[in-house]
Design an enzyme around this catalytic site. Structure first.
Site, mmCIF file in Angstrom:
data_model
loop_
_atom_site.group_PDB
_atom_site.id
_atom_site.type_symbol
_atom_site.label_atom_id
_atom_site.label_comp_id
_atom_site.label_asym_id
_atom_site.label_seq_id
_atom_site.Cartn_x
_atom_site.Cartn_y
_atom_site.Cartn_z
ATOM 1 N NE ARG A 161 -3.870 -2.240 2.742
ATOM 2 C CZ ARG A 161 -3.015 -3.278 3.841
ATOM 3 N NH1 ARG A 161 -2.708 -3.118 4.264
ATOM 4 N NH2 ARG A 161 -3.994 -4.145 3.934
ATOM 5 C CE LYS A 184 -6.389 -0.455 4.540
ATOM 6 N NZ LYS A 184 -7.345 -1.353 3.928
ATOM 7 C CG HIS A 252 -5.130 0.725 -3.539
ATOM 8 N ND1 HIS A 252 -4.284 1.141 -2.126
ATOM 9 C CD2 HIS A 252 -6.023 -0.008 -3.925
ATOM 10 C CE1 HIS A 252 -4.695 -0.197 -1.917
ATOM 11 N NE2 HIS A 252 -5.814 -0.844 -2.707
ATOM 12 N NE ARG A 255 -3.171 -3.552 -1.425
ATOM 13 C CZ ARG A 255 -1.847 -4.413 -0.501
ATOM 14 N NH1 ARG A 255 -1.024 -4.785 -0.709
ATOM 15 N NH2 ARG A 255 -3.253 -5.124 -0.034
ATOM 16 C CG HIS A 278 -6.267 -8.831 1.090
ATOM 17 N ND1 HIS A 278 -6.217 -9.486 0.054
ATOM 18 C CD2 HIS A 278 -6.539 -7.585 0.783
ATOM 19 C CE1 HIS A 278 -6.394 -8.490 -1.303
ATOM 20 N NE2 HIS A 278 -5.949 -7.051 0.116
ATOM 21 C CE1 TYR A 287 -6.189 -7.795 -7.213
ATOM 22 C CE2 TYR A 287 -6.469 -8.866 -4.859
ATOM 23 C CZ TYR A 287 -6.057 -7.543 -5.599
ATOM 24 O OH TYR A 287 -6.106 -6.466 -4.661
#
Length: 306
Positions: A161, A184, A252, A255, A278, A287
Protein backbone atom coordinates in the site's frame (compact mmCIF):
# COMPACT_ATOMS: atom_id res chain seq x y z
CA UNK A 1 -22.85 10.95 22.32
CA UNK A 2 -25.07 13.31 24.32
CA UNK A 3 -28.23 11.42 23.28
CA UNK A 4 -26.95 8.21 24.85
CA UNK A 5 -27.35 7.08 28.43
CA UNK A 6 -24.21 6.78 30.52
CA UNK A 7 -24.60 2.98 30.54
CA UNK A 8 -24.66 2.90 26.73
CA UNK A 9 -21.63 5.18 26.50
CA UNK A 10 -19.70 3.01 28.94
CA UNK A 11 -20.66 -0.17 27.08
CA UNK A 12 -19.65 1.33 23.75
CA UNK A 13 -16.22 2.36 25.01
CA UNK A 14 -15.70 -1.04 26.62
CA UNK A 15 -16.51 -2.69 23.28
CA UNK A 16 -14.05 -0.41 21.48
CA UNK A 17 -11.35 -1.32 24.00
CA UNK A 18 -12.18 -5.00 23.52
CA UNK A 19 -12.00 -4.67 19.73
CA UNK A 20 -8.70 -2.84 19.97
CA UNK A 21 -7.18 -5.57 22.14
CA UNK A 22 -8.63 -8.63 20.39
CA UNK A 23 -8.83 -7.73 16.70
CA UNK A 24 -5.94 -5.31 16.46
CA UNK A 25 -8.00 -2.97 14.27
CA UNK A 26 -6.44 0.34 13.31
CA UNK A 27 -7.60 3.44 15.21
CA UNK A 28 -9.22 4.83 12.06
CA UNK A 29 -11.29 1.65 11.79
CA UNK A 30 -12.28 1.79 15.46
CA UNK A 31 -13.29 5.44 15.08
CA UNK A 32 -15.52 4.49 12.15
CA UNK A 33 -17.06 1.62 14.16
CA UNK A 34 -17.73 3.93 17.11
CA UNK A 35 -19.42 6.46 14.84
CA UNK A 36 -21.59 3.79 13.24
CA UNK A 37 -22.81 2.44 16.57
CA UNK A 38 -23.35 5.91 18.05
CA UNK A 39 -25.47 6.78 15.02
CA UNK A 40 -27.53 3.62 15.50
CA UNK A 41 -28.03 4.10 19.24
CA UNK A 42 -28.90 7.78 18.72
CA UNK A 43 -31.56 6.76 16.20
CA UNK A 44 -33.04 4.32 18.71
CA UNK A 45 -33.04 7.01 21.38
CA UNK A 46 -35.06 9.37 19.17
CA UNK A 47 -37.20 6.55 17.79
CA UNK A 48 -38.20 5.45 21.28
CA UNK A 49 -38.56 8.95 22.68
CA UNK A 50 -35.70 9.12 25.18
CA UNK A 51 -32.32 7.77 26.32
CA UNK A 52 -32.21 4.00 26.39
CA UNK A 53 -30.43 1.96 29.03
CA UNK A 54 -28.81 -1.40 28.34
CA UNK A 55 -32.02 -3.22 29.28
CA UNK A 56 -33.95 -1.40 26.57
CA UNK A 57 -31.30 -2.27 24.00
CA UNK A 58 -31.99 -5.94 24.66
CA UNK A 59 -35.58 -5.41 23.49
CA UNK A 60 -34.84 -3.91 20.08
CA UNK A 61 -36.98 -5.60 17.44
CA UNK A 62 -36.36 -6.57 13.83
CA UNK A 63 -38.94 -3.97 12.79
CA UNK A 64 -36.93 -1.24 14.55
CA UNK A 65 -33.77 -2.46 12.82
CA UNK A 66 -35.52 -2.16 9.48
CA UNK A 67 -36.78 1.31 10.37
CA UNK A 68 -33.20 2.40 11.09
CA UNK A 69 -31.98 0.98 7.79
CA UNK A 70 -34.88 2.52 5.86
CA UNK A 71 -34.07 5.91 7.36
CA UNK A 72 -30.47 5.70 6.19
CA UNK A 73 -31.50 4.62 2.70
CA UNK A 74 -34.03 7.46 2.64
CA UNK A 75 -31.19 9.89 3.38
CA UNK A 76 -29.40 8.62 0.29
CA UNK A 77 -26.93 6.20 1.86
CA UNK A 78 -25.60 3.58 -0.53
CA UNK A 79 -25.94 -0.15 0.04
CA UNK A 80 -22.21 -0.65 0.62
CA UNK A 81 -22.04 2.00 3.37
CA UNK A 82 -25.20 0.68 5.01
CA UNK A 83 -23.79 -2.86 5.00
CA UNK A 84 -20.68 -1.58 6.78
CA UNK A 85 -22.75 0.18 9.45
CA UNK A 86 -24.89 -2.91 9.99
CA UNK A 87 -21.75 -5.02 10.38
CA UNK A 88 -20.47 -2.68 13.11
CA UNK A 89 -23.81 -2.76 14.93
CA UNK A 90 -23.94 -6.56 14.79
CA UNK A 91 -20.39 -6.81 16.12
CA UNK A 92 -21.32 -4.55 19.05
CA UNK A 93 -24.45 -6.58 19.75
CA UNK A 94 -22.63 -9.91 19.72
CA UNK A 95 -20.25 -8.56 22.33
CA UNK A 96 -23.02 -6.91 24.38
CA UNK A 97 -25.21 -10.03 24.32
CA UNK A 98 -22.34 -12.20 25.49
CA UNK A 99 -21.59 -9.74 28.29
CA UNK A 100 -25.21 -9.12 29.37
CA UNK A 101 -26.56 -12.60 28.69
CA UNK A 102 -29.42 -11.84 26.31
CA UNK A 103 -30.48 -13.23 22.91
CA UNK A 104 -29.47 -10.86 20.06
CA UNK A 105 -31.30 -12.68 17.25
CA UNK A 106 -33.49 -9.69 16.33
CA UNK A 107 -30.39 -7.68 15.46
CA UNK A 108 -28.17 -10.43 14.07
CA UNK A 109 -30.86 -11.88 11.79
CA UNK A 110 -31.23 -8.67 9.77
CA UNK A 111 -29.72 -9.16 6.34
CA UNK A 112 -27.48 -6.53 4.81
CA UNK A 113 -28.57 -4.90 1.55
CA UNK A 114 -27.18 -6.51 -1.58
CA UNK A 115 -24.63 -4.58 -3.56
CA UNK A 116 -22.29 -5.25 -6.44
CA UNK A 117 -18.74 -5.44 -5.20
CA UNK A 118 -16.37 -3.36 -7.29
CA UNK A 119 -13.67 -5.44 -8.90
CA UNK A 120 -10.06 -4.29 -8.63
CA UNK A 121 -8.94 -2.49 -11.79
CA UNK A 122 -5.32 -3.51 -12.43
CA UNK A 123 -3.09 -2.35 -15.24
CA UNK A 124 -1.86 -4.62 -17.99
CA UNK A 125 1.72 -5.81 -17.49
CA UNK A 126 3.13 -3.58 -20.23
CA UNK A 127 1.20 -0.58 -18.86
CA UNK A 128 2.60 -1.18 -15.36
CA UNK A 129 6.13 -1.25 -16.77
CA UNK A 130 5.41 1.90 -18.78
CA UNK A 131 4.29 3.68 -15.60
CA UNK A 132 7.58 2.89 -13.89
CA UNK A 133 9.54 4.09 -16.92
CA UNK A 134 7.46 7.24 -17.46
CA UNK A 135 6.92 8.54 -13.93
CA UNK A 136 10.57 9.61 -13.82
CA UNK A 137 9.83 12.12 -16.59
CA UNK A 138 7.43 14.09 -14.38
CA UNK A 139 10.08 15.49 -12.01
CA UNK A 140 12.56 18.28 -12.66
CA UNK A 141 15.15 17.06 -10.15
CA UNK A 142 16.90 13.76 -10.78
CA UNK A 143 16.68 12.65 -7.18
CA UNK A 144 12.92 13.30 -7.09
CA UNK A 145 12.52 11.26 -10.27
CA UNK A 146 14.52 8.42 -8.70
CA UNK A 147 12.41 8.67 -5.53
CA UNK A 148 9.13 8.38 -7.43
CA UNK A 149 10.43 5.43 -9.43
CA UNK A 150 11.48 3.70 -6.20
CA UNK A 151 8.05 4.20 -4.62
CA UNK A 152 6.02 2.91 -7.57
CA UNK A 153 8.42 0.00 -8.00
CA UNK A 154 7.67 -1.02 -4.40
CA UNK A 155 3.92 -0.73 -5.03
CA UNK A 156 4.03 -2.90 -8.13
CA UNK A 157 6.96 -5.16 -7.30
CA UNK A 158 6.03 -5.88 -3.67
CA UNK A 159 2.30 -5.18 -3.55
CA UNK A 160 2.66 -2.53 -0.86
CA UNK A 161 0.00 0.00 0.00
CA UNK A 162 1.24 3.55 -0.56
CA UNK A 163 1.02 4.19 3.20
CA UNK A 164 3.26 1.15 3.79
CA UNK A 165 5.86 2.30 1.28
CA UNK A 166 5.90 5.83 2.71
CA UNK A 167 6.06 4.37 6.23
CA UNK A 168 9.48 2.83 5.62
CA UNK A 169 12.29 4.30 7.71
CA UNK A 170 15.92 5.00 6.96
CA UNK A 171 16.86 1.95 9.02
CA UNK A 172 15.06 -0.25 6.47
CA UNK A 173 17.62 0.56 3.77
CA UNK A 174 19.39 -1.02 2.09
CA UNK A 175 16.30 -3.14 1.63
CA UNK A 176 16.71 -6.80 2.58
CA UNK A 177 15.55 -9.69 0.42
CA UNK A 178 12.53 -10.06 2.70
CA UNK A 179 10.93 -6.97 4.22
CA UNK A 180 8.83 -6.95 7.39
CA UNK A 181 5.80 -4.72 6.80
CA UNK A 182 3.42 -3.39 9.45
CA UNK A 183 0.10 -3.08 7.64
CA UNK A 184 -3.54 -2.39 8.45
CA UNK A 185 -4.59 -3.21 11.98
CA UNK A 186 -0.92 -3.32 13.03
CA UNK A 187 -0.65 -6.74 11.34
CA UNK A 188 2.86 -7.79 10.34
CA UNK A 189 3.71 -9.67 7.18
CA UNK A 190 6.87 -10.68 5.34
CA UNK A 191 7.22 -9.49 1.75
CA UNK A 192 9.94 -10.63 -0.68
CA UNK A 193 11.73 -7.67 -2.27
CA UNK A 194 12.69 -8.03 -5.93
CA UNK A 195 16.23 -7.02 -6.97
CA UNK A 196 14.71 -4.27 -9.16
CA UNK A 197 13.00 -2.73 -6.12
CA UNK A 198 16.17 -2.87 -4.01
CA UNK A 199 18.15 -1.29 -6.87
CA UNK A 200 15.55 1.47 -7.34
CA UNK A 201 15.70 2.38 -3.65
CA UNK A 202 19.51 2.41 -3.68
CA UNK A 203 19.50 4.62 -6.77
CA UNK A 204 17.21 7.07 -4.97
CA UNK A 205 19.40 7.09 -1.85
CA UNK A 206 22.55 7.73 -3.87
CA UNK A 207 20.95 10.88 -5.33
CA UNK A 208 18.88 12.14 -2.37
CA UNK A 209 20.35 15.38 -0.95
CA UNK A 210 18.91 14.68 2.49
CA UNK A 211 20.90 12.38 4.78
CA UNK A 212 19.51 8.95 5.57
CA UNK A 213 18.58 8.73 9.25
CA UNK A 214 17.49 5.51 10.93
CA UNK A 215 14.41 7.00 12.60
CA UNK A 216 13.43 9.35 9.78
CA UNK A 217 11.24 8.48 6.79
CA UNK A 218 13.10 6.70 4.02
CA UNK A 219 11.30 8.73 1.37
CA UNK A 220 11.63 12.50 1.70
CA UNK A 221 9.76 15.44 0.31
CA UNK A 222 11.57 18.21 -1.55
CA UNK A 223 12.30 20.12 1.67
CA UNK A 224 13.41 17.02 3.56
CA UNK A 225 10.20 16.26 5.44
CA UNK A 226 8.17 13.06 5.06
CA UNK A 227 7.01 12.37 1.51
CA UNK A 228 3.24 12.77 1.27
CA UNK A 229 0.99 10.41 -0.65
CA UNK A 230 -0.46 13.25 -2.70
CA UNK A 231 2.97 13.88 -4.28
CA UNK A 232 3.00 10.34 -5.67
CA UNK A 233 -0.67 10.58 -6.63
CA UNK A 234 0.04 13.78 -8.56
CA UNK A 235 3.01 12.24 -10.38
CA UNK A 236 0.87 9.21 -11.18
CA UNK A 237 -1.91 11.44 -12.57
CA UNK A 238 0.56 13.16 -14.89
CA UNK A 239 1.95 9.79 -15.94
CA UNK A 240 -1.41 8.28 -16.83
CA UNK A 241 -2.30 11.36 -18.88
CA UNK A 242 0.96 11.04 -20.76
CA UNK A 243 0.38 7.33 -21.38
CA UNK A 244 -3.33 7.67 -22.12
CA UNK A 245 -4.33 5.41 -19.21
CA UNK A 246 -7.76 5.56 -17.51
CA UNK A 247 -8.45 7.42 -14.27
CA UNK A 248 -8.39 4.08 -12.46
CA UNK A 249 -4.59 3.98 -12.98
CA UNK A 250 -3.81 5.19 -9.47
CA UNK A 251 -0.94 4.21 -7.13
CA UNK A 252 -3.25 1.64 -5.53
CA UNK A 253 -3.90 0.12 -8.96
CA UNK A 254 -0.24 -0.93 -8.98
CA UNK A 255 -0.91 -3.04 -5.89
CA UNK A 256 -3.92 -4.56 -7.68
CA UNK A 257 -1.67 -5.21 -10.66
CA UNK A 258 0.87 -6.99 -8.48
CA UNK A 259 -1.79 -9.40 -7.22
CA UNK A 260 -3.50 -9.93 -10.57
CA UNK A 261 -0.29 -10.61 -12.46
CA UNK A 262 0.85 -13.08 -9.79
CA UNK A 263 -2.47 -14.91 -10.07
CA UNK A 264 -2.27 -14.96 -13.88
CA UNK A 265 1.21 -16.47 -13.59
CA UNK A 266 -0.18 -19.33 -11.48
CA UNK A 267 0.33 -17.88 -8.00
CA UNK A 268 -1.44 -19.56 -5.07
CA UNK A 269 -4.38 -17.54 -3.74
CA UNK A 270 -3.43 -18.15 -0.11
CA UNK A 271 0.14 -17.03 -0.75
CA UNK A 272 -1.11 -13.87 -2.47
CA UNK A 273 -3.37 -13.22 0.53
CA UNK A 274 -0.33 -13.37 2.81
CA UNK A 275 1.72 -11.10 0.54
CA UNK A 276 -1.05 -8.49 0.41
CA UNK A 277 -1.82 -8.71 4.13
CA UNK A 278 -5.54 -9.34 3.61
CA UNK A 279 -7.28 -10.47 6.79
CA UNK A 280 -9.86 -12.43 4.80
CA UNK A 281 -9.36 -14.71 1.82
CA UNK A 282 -12.63 -13.38 0.37
CA UNK A 283 -10.92 -10.02 -0.20
CA UNK A 284 -8.16 -11.69 -2.20
CA UNK A 285 -10.66 -13.78 -4.14
CA UNK A 286 -11.78 -10.61 -5.93
CA UNK A 287 -8.70 -11.05 -8.11
CA UNK A 288 -10.01 -14.39 -9.38
CA UNK A 289 -13.05 -12.53 -10.69
CA UNK A 290 -10.72 -10.11 -12.49
CA UNK A 291 -8.85 -13.05 -13.98
CA UNK A 292 -12.10 -14.65 -15.16
CA UNK A 293 -13.36 -11.37 -16.61
CA UNK A 294 -10.16 -10.98 -18.63
CA UNK A 295 -10.40 -14.55 -19.87
CA UNK A 296 -13.96 -13.99 -21.07
CA UNK A 297 -12.92 -10.75 -22.76
CA UNK A 298 -10.20 -12.56 -24.70
CA UNK A 299 -12.61 -15.39 -25.51
CA UNK A 300 -15.26 -13.06 -26.90
CA UNK A 301 -12.68 -11.15 -28.91
CA UNK A 302 -10.97 -14.15 -30.51
CA UNK A 303 -13.54 -16.96 -30.66
CA UNK A 304 -15.04 -17.39 -34.15
CA UNK A 305 -18.64 -16.30 -34.31
CA UNK A 306 -21.24 -18.84 -35.38
Amino acid sequence: MSLLSSACRDALEAWIDHSRAISGNAETTLTAYRGDVVEFLSFMTVHRGGPQGLGALEQITTAEMRAWMAGLRGDGMGARSLARKLSAVKSFYRWLADRQGFEPTAVLSVRPPKFQRKLPRPLAEDAARDVIDTIALQARDGWVAARDVAVVTLLYGCGLRISEALGLKGRDAPLPQVLRILGKGEKERLVPVLPAARAAVQDYLSLCPHPKEDGAPLFRGVRGGPLRANAIQSAMAQTRMQLGLPASATPHALRHSFATHLLEAGGDLRAIQELLGHASLSTTQAYTAVDTARLMEVYSRTHPKA
